[in-house]
Design a protein around this motif. Sequence first.
Motif, PDB file in Angstrom:
ATOM      1  N   GLY A   1     -30.912  63.328 -97.186  1.00  0.00           N
ATOM      2  CA  GLY A   1     -32.103  62.564 -97.560  1.00  0.00           C
ATOM      3  C   GLY A   1     -32.293  61.626 -96.496  1.00  0.00           C
TER       4      GLY A   1
ATOM      5  N   ASP B   1     -22.129  58.610-104.135  1.00  0.00           N
ATOM      6  CA  ASP B   1     -22.094  59.763-103.573  1.00  0.00           C
ATOM      7  C   ASP B   1     -20.633  59.854-102.975  1.00  0.00           C
TER       8      ASP B   1
ATOM      9  N   GLU C   1     -28.232  48.260-111.003  1.00  0.00           N
ATOM     10  CA  GLU C   1     -28.577  49.828-111.455  1.00  0.00           C
ATOM     11  C   GLU C   1     -28.907  50.635-110.441  1.00  0.00           C
ATOM     12  N   ALA C   2     -28.516  51.882-110.401  1.00  0.00           N
ATOM     13  CA  ALA C   2     -28.894  52.884-109.386  1.00  0.00           C
ATOM     14  C   ALA C   2     -30.078  53.288-109.653  1.00  0.00           C
ATOM     15  N   ALA C   3     -30.694  53.608-108.483  1.00  0.00           N
ATOM     16  CA  ALA C   3     -32.182  54.175-108.634  1.00  0.00           C
ATOM     17  C   ALA C   3     -32.443  55.530-107.965  1.00  0.00           C
ATOM     18  N   ASP C   4     -33.456  56.166-108.079  1.00  0.00           N
ATOM     19  CA  ASP C   4     -33.608  57.620-107.531  1.00  0.00           C
ATOM     20  C   ASP C   4     -33.999  57.229-105.896  1.00  0.00           C
ATOM     21  N   SER C   5     -34.448  56.103-105.903  1.00  0.00           N
ATOM     22  CA  SER C   5     -34.842  55.824-104.496  1.00  0.00           C
ATOM     23  C   SER C   5     -33.727  55.165-103.435  1.00  0.00           C
ATOM     24  N   ASP C   6     -32.624  55.045-104.056  1.00  0.00           N
ATOM     25  CA  ASP C   6     -31.377  54.547-103.298  1.00  0.00           C
ATOM     26  C   ASP C   6     -30.758  55.857-102.330  1.00  0.00           C
ATOM     27  N   GLY C   7     -31.078  57.059-102.494  1.00  0.00           N
ATOM     28  CA  GLY C   7     -30.668  58.157-101.872  1.00  0.00           C
ATOM     29  C   GLY C   7     -29.300  58.279-101.968  1.00  0.00           C
TER      30      GLY C   7
ATOM     31  N   GLY D   1     -22.295  55.419-109.917  1.00  0.00           N
ATOM     32  CA  GLY D   1     -23.296  56.283-109.369  1.00  0.00           C
ATOM     33  C   GLY D   1     -23.330  56.450-108.063  1.00  0.00           C
TER      34      GLY D   1
ATOM     35  N   ARG E   1     -25.773  57.018-102.008  1.00  0.00           N
ATOM     36  CA  ARG E   1     -25.081  55.784-102.554  1.00  0.00           C
ATOM     37  C   ARG E   1     -23.564  55.681-102.001  1.00  0.00           C
TER      38      ARG E   1
END
Length: 120
Positions: free
Chosen positions: A92, A42, A15-21, A40, A23
């Motif tokens: 980020g 970028d 799963e993608a997480a906000d903390s991944d910055g 998800g 991707r």
Amino acid sequence: MAGVASIQVKRVYEEAADSDGARILVDRLWPRGVSKEKAGLDAWHQDVAPSPELRMWYGHDPARFDEFADRYRAELNGRTAAIDGMLGEIKGETLTLITATKDVEHSGAVVLAEVLRDRV
């Protein structure tokens, strides 16, 4: 480039997480069974993935990993523009390299992460 504090590697099936910055998929081939929305991402940078010839030679054989890593680093030495372009897209402090490889520990994404850490 200077703003990157952390570079990590994650499987596309996690799963993608906000903390991944940021991707960024760093595989040459699109992962099976994963939609663009679910991934998800970028960005997708095929141009920094191991060459098809190197990937075929390696065959994800852990016994060949050290030589694979050396050969892949040599390939990356000739792709500075692609690497700089990828790093220029990061917004980020965290960059997460995304791969579909089952054995992340012995993957090109791990080698690429080491090369990127040396550059930032």
